[in-house]
Structure formats: structure tokens, C-alpha cells
Design an enzyme around this catalytic site. Structure first.
Site, PDB file in Angstrom:
ATOM      1  N   LYS A 155     -13.642 -30.234 -77.563  1.00 33.35           N
ATOM      2  CA  LYS A 155     -12.247 -29.576 -77.496  1.00 33.35           C
ATOM      3  C   LYS A 155     -12.254 -28.667 -76.161  1.00 33.35           C
ATOM      4  CE  LYS A 155     -10.315 -25.801 -77.953  1.00 33.35           C
ATOM      5  NZ  LYS A 155      -9.346 -25.575 -76.852  1.00 33.35           N
ATOM      6  N   GLU A 230     -22.754 -19.524 -75.868  1.00 34.97           N
ATOM      7  CA  GLU A 230     -22.897 -19.079 -74.528  1.00 34.97           C
ATOM      8  C   GLU A 230     -21.918 -18.188 -74.159  1.00 34.97           C
ATOM      9  OE1 GLU A 230     -22.737 -17.845 -71.201  1.00 34.97           O
ATOM     10  OE2 GLU A 230     -22.438 -19.708 -70.281  1.00 34.97           O
ATOM     11  N   CYS A 264     -20.269 -17.165 -65.739  1.00 34.39           N
ATOM     12  CA  CYS A 264     -20.736 -16.071 -66.603  1.00 34.39           C
ATOM     13  C   CYS A 264     -22.171 -15.897 -65.960  1.00 34.39           C
ATOM     14  CB  CYS A 264     -21.381 -16.917 -67.676  1.00 34.39           C
ATOM     15  SG  CYS A 264     -20.420 -18.489 -68.185  1.00 34.39           S
ATOM     16  N   GLU A 356     -17.747  -7.577 -68.310  1.00 36.26           N
ATOM     17  CA  GLU A 356     -17.561  -8.880 -67.491  1.00 36.26           C
ATOM     18  C   GLU A 356     -15.976  -9.024 -67.033  1.00 36.26           C
ATOM     19  OE1 GLU A 356     -19.055 -13.375 -67.871  1.00 36.26           O
ATOM     20  OE2 GLU A 356     -18.098 -12.739 -69.415  1.00 36.26           O
TER      21      GLU A 356
END
Length: 454
Positions: A155, A230, A264, A356
Site C-alpha cells: 500500500k 520504522e 527520517c 521531528e
């Protein structure tokens, strides 16, 4: 209900494509077909599976420029990055193919007989890929899962489905069994949830936000479903005074500006020893200003736009209008542009220094000594990556062991290599991808004891 997604070019805001959104019923059908294809695939001789995966890699290589241009168009990636991504998919397939015939169990010494272990495929694996690196991260899960004998339902993110759909067609052209590798574009809370909750899907591989990752983890827990996560990072770039300060400062910009900071592993917390702090900023300023931001299809461009207006507003909200720091330039007009930004005089506990941002924004924080550097580096709930700049080998090893992160680089910002394991500590994730053990993560270990006495 809207059953299609609009794909926009982030650099121009122009409509690129509309893609049908997969429904829950279509996910169910896909799982049934994948389970049948998986049995056919797993029954093939290992050499034949490896040969088909290598053929897939060859065709990806032949279509590399087409795939790269698709990535530029749908994700706003620079052409150089997009070409690397297409090559990474090719390399991952080749590397995984090499593991098919080496996925061996063990013979364990025991009394009274012979003990063997078998590594058997899980069955159907669901890979939920992000929009920041659509091609390679999709392949990180797909290639080893296929190599280990599984079927894969991928997906892609709603904003970036085009390269995934093209890869599925290339797989069929390469001769992989029909329905073995299917792409299911659609909404996370429809197609994604359906994959997570389907009893016929044995494992979920998810890359994305910690918020969504925790929701997926809870849903998998209810079904004791295998899971790899992750979930991003807030990675430190630790610069000691004994380092080559000029080299460290020159390398710093692209450590957090690559992919417009939508990475990331971005080194968004630059920690500099106080005695080198002023000199580091003197070199950093011109280095940031020199980064070429603009049309991602131009080979000279080093940084493109953010993925969407939503992401642009999110990044803006983190940066105070009157904050001290260094700012580069970015185009005005259409597109989701934000200039390279380095903030100074920011409190270590401020949101921009701890959360983040996922944009081209970094903070510079001074530290006093090695212990202080480690304390600052670990003062976050994330633990994905980081860099350590020093000429002292002993210090490099000490700090590498002390920083709680899964992927560290010394005098470098390299974080991802398909030969080596990748993943995070703390809330940066669960499990590891890539490297020599990647295929084993898509297997169950079966132990068989054969009695030989009497």
C-alpha cells in the site's frame, strides 16, 4: 465517498494523475489471490525464484529513467536522488535474489537424535510505504519478503502511488506469478487498516509517523501479527572541537536538506562543542546559502519542494518568525517551498529541537564535553541515526556505544546501505530492515527433532 486520489506535482501544484482508491472488499480479494500465488511461488525451486527476482532487477534497470522521472513528478525529488532510488530498487532485488539459495536453517547438536531448523515463509506480507522515499522504502520490505517465499501486498502513500504501480507491472513483465506482488493504492484508514486487520496477512511492515505506528502496533497485538516499524527520528550531528571543523560544517547542510529534510535520518540537531561553535557557524552559513533549491528536474538542483501544502504548514508552525539563525533561499509562486533554515539560540527542550519537523530545518546547540554531548544526543524519544565528527578513534567508539541509536556514522552522514541493517532504538521503531538478515525477518523458524535411539 471519494474512491480516487489526486496526485499533485509538489513543485508546480499541477494535477499529475487520479488513482482509484482500494476498498476493503478489494483488499480481501487481493489477500485471497495473493495466498494462492504465494503457494505457487514457494513451491518453485530456489534457483528459479532467484532467477525471476534477478529478471525483475534487470527490467527495473531498463526502466530506471522512467521510474526516476515519475518520482520527480509525484514526490518532488531531485533528479539525482530519484535516479539513486531507482538504482536502489534494482540493487535490493539483486541482493535479495542472492539470499534465496542461502536462506538456510541449522543442525543443532542434541542428545538422542538429530535436530533441524527450517526457515519457512510467513505467507502474505503487507507493506505500508511512506511518501518521503516511495520507491526504495517499498522495496526494503518487498524484495526480501518475496525472496523468502512470501507474497506481498504493497500500500503506497496516497500522495505517491505511481512508482509502486509501475513496479507491479514490471514484476509481471519479469515473469513473477500473477497476484504475487500487488499494489493497493488508497487511504491509510481504509486500505491500510484492512491489511493490518486481515487474518490472511501474516506480517505488516510500516514506515511512517510514530502516532500511526503505535495504532498499527496495537491492532497487530490484538491478532499477534508480526510487525516491523520504522517511525522516524530526530538525529544528532555531534561535532567535537578536535574534528575537521571545515569538513564537518561543509557536510552539515545536506545531512538535513536532502529530500527537503523529509528524511527520517536527517541530522536536524547539530551539536557543536562550545570551543568550535563560532568557527563552525562561520563555515556553515555560506554552505547553507550555496545549496541550490529549485526545479527538481534540473540536474543542478540539490533541494526540491516539500510534498504537500499540509506538510508546508506543519514545517512553518515549527519556525518562529523572529528566530535567530541562517536561512537559504527558495522559489516563490506555485509549489510547496520552504527555504533551508538553521536555528541558533534555541532552547534544547523547544519543540523544534526535540520533535521531528520533517522539513529543511535544523537547530545548532552547543555542548561542553563528551558527557554533555552524549546527554544532549540522547535527550529525545527517538533513536534512529546520528553522526559523530572527531579525529579521536577512541572517542568515536565511546560515543558510538553511548548514543542510543540504530545507525551511526563517524566523519560521515551515510545512514542507509542495503548491505547493512537499518532500524531504530526507542520510539524510532521495532525490528531491522536491509542487511544480511533481511530475508530471515520474513520467515518463521520451525524446529524438527528426529529421534535416532531404539
Amino acid at each position: 465517498m471519494n474512491h480516487e486520489h489526486r496526485v499533485l506535482n509538489p513543485a508546480t501544484e499541477e494535477l499529475v494523475a487520479t488513482v482509484p482508491a482500494t476498498t476493503v472488499a478489494e483488499v480481501d480479494t487481493a489477500v485471497t489471490r495473493a495466498a494462492t500465488a504465494q503457494r505457487t511461488w514457494a513451491a518453485l525451486a530456489p534457483a528459479d525464484r532467484a532467477r525471476l527476482l534477478r529478471r525483475f532487477a534487470v527490467l527495473v534497470d531498463e526502466h530506471a529513467e522512467e521510474l526516476a522521472l515519475l518520482e520527480v513528478t509525484e514526490a518532488g525529488h531531485t533528479l539525482g536522488n530519484a535516479r539513486w532510488e531507482a538504482a536502489n530498487v534494482r540493487d535490493l532485488l539483486d541482493y535479495a535474489a542472492g539470499g534465496v539459495e542461502r536462506l538456510t536453517g541449522r543442525q543443532i547438536p542434541v542428545p538422542g537424535g538429530i535436530d533441524l531448523t527450517f526457515l519457512e515463509p510467513l505467507g502474505v506480507v503487507g507493506v505500508i510505504a511512506p511518501w518521503n522515499f516511495p520507491m526504495p522504502i517499498a522495496a526494503w520490505g518487498t524484495a526480501p519478503a518475496l525472496a523468502a517465499g512470501n507474497a506481498v501486498l504493497l500500500k503506497p502513500a496516497e500522495t505517491t502511488p505511481l512508482t509502486a504501480l509501475r513496479l507491479a507491472r514490471i514484476a509481471l513483465d519479469a515473469g513473477l506469478p500473477e497476484h504475487l506482488f500487488q499494489v493497493l493504492p488508497g487511504a491509510g484508514d481504509v486500505a491500510g487498516d484492512a491489511l493490518v486487520e486481515h487474518p490472511g496477512v501474516s506480517k505488516i511492515v510500516f514506515t511512517g509517523s510514530a502516532r500511526v505506528g503505535k495504532q498499527i502496533m496495537a491492532r497487530c497485538a490484538a491478532r499477534v501479527k508480526r510487525l516491523t516499524l520504522e517511525l522516524g527520528g530526530k538525529s544528532p550531528n555531534i561535532v567535537f572541537a578536535d574534528a575537521d571543523i571545515e569538513a564537518a560544517a561543509a557536510a552539515a547542510p545536506m545531512s538535513f536538506l536532502d529530500n527537503a529534510g523529509q528524511d527520517c535520518c536527517a541530522r536536524t540537531r547539530i551539536l557543536v562543542q562550545r570551543s568550535a561553535y563560532d568557527r563552525f557557524l562561520e563555515v556553515l552559513g555560506p554552505a547553507v546559502a550555496s545549496v541550490v533549491v529549485g526545479d527538481p528536474s534540473d540536474e543542478k538542483t540539490q533541494m526540491g519542494p516539500l510534498i504537500s501544502r499540509t506538510q508546508l504548514e506543519r514545517v512553518r508552525a515549527y519556525v518562529p518568525r523572529d528566530a535567530d539563525g541562517i536561512r537559504g533561499s527558495a522559489p516563490t509562486g506555485p509549489g510547496f517551498w520552504f527555504p533551508p533554515t538553521v536555528l541558533t539560540k534555541i532552547a534544547p527542550g523547544a519543540p523544534v529541537a526535540t520533535e521531528e519537523v520533517f522539513g529543511p530545518v535544523a537547530v545548532v546547540l552547543p555542548f561542553e564535553d563528551e558527557d554533555d554531548a552524549v546527554r544532549l544526543a540522547n535527550a529525545t524519544e527517538h533513536g534512529l541515526a546520528g553522526s559523530i565528527w572527531t579525529r579521536d578513534v577512541g572517542r568515536a567508539l565511546r560515543v558510538s556505544q553511548a548514543v542510543r541509536a540504530g545507525n551511526l556514522s563517524v566523519n560521515s552522514h551515510s545512514a542507509v546501505r542495503y548491505w547493512t541493517p537499518f532500524g531504530g532504538y526507542k520510539q524510532s521503531g521495532l525490528g531491522r530492515e536491509l542487511g544480511p538478515d533481511a530475508l530471515a525477518a520474513f520467515t518463521e523458524t520451525k524446529n524438527v527433532f528426529i529421534g535416532t535411539e531404539g
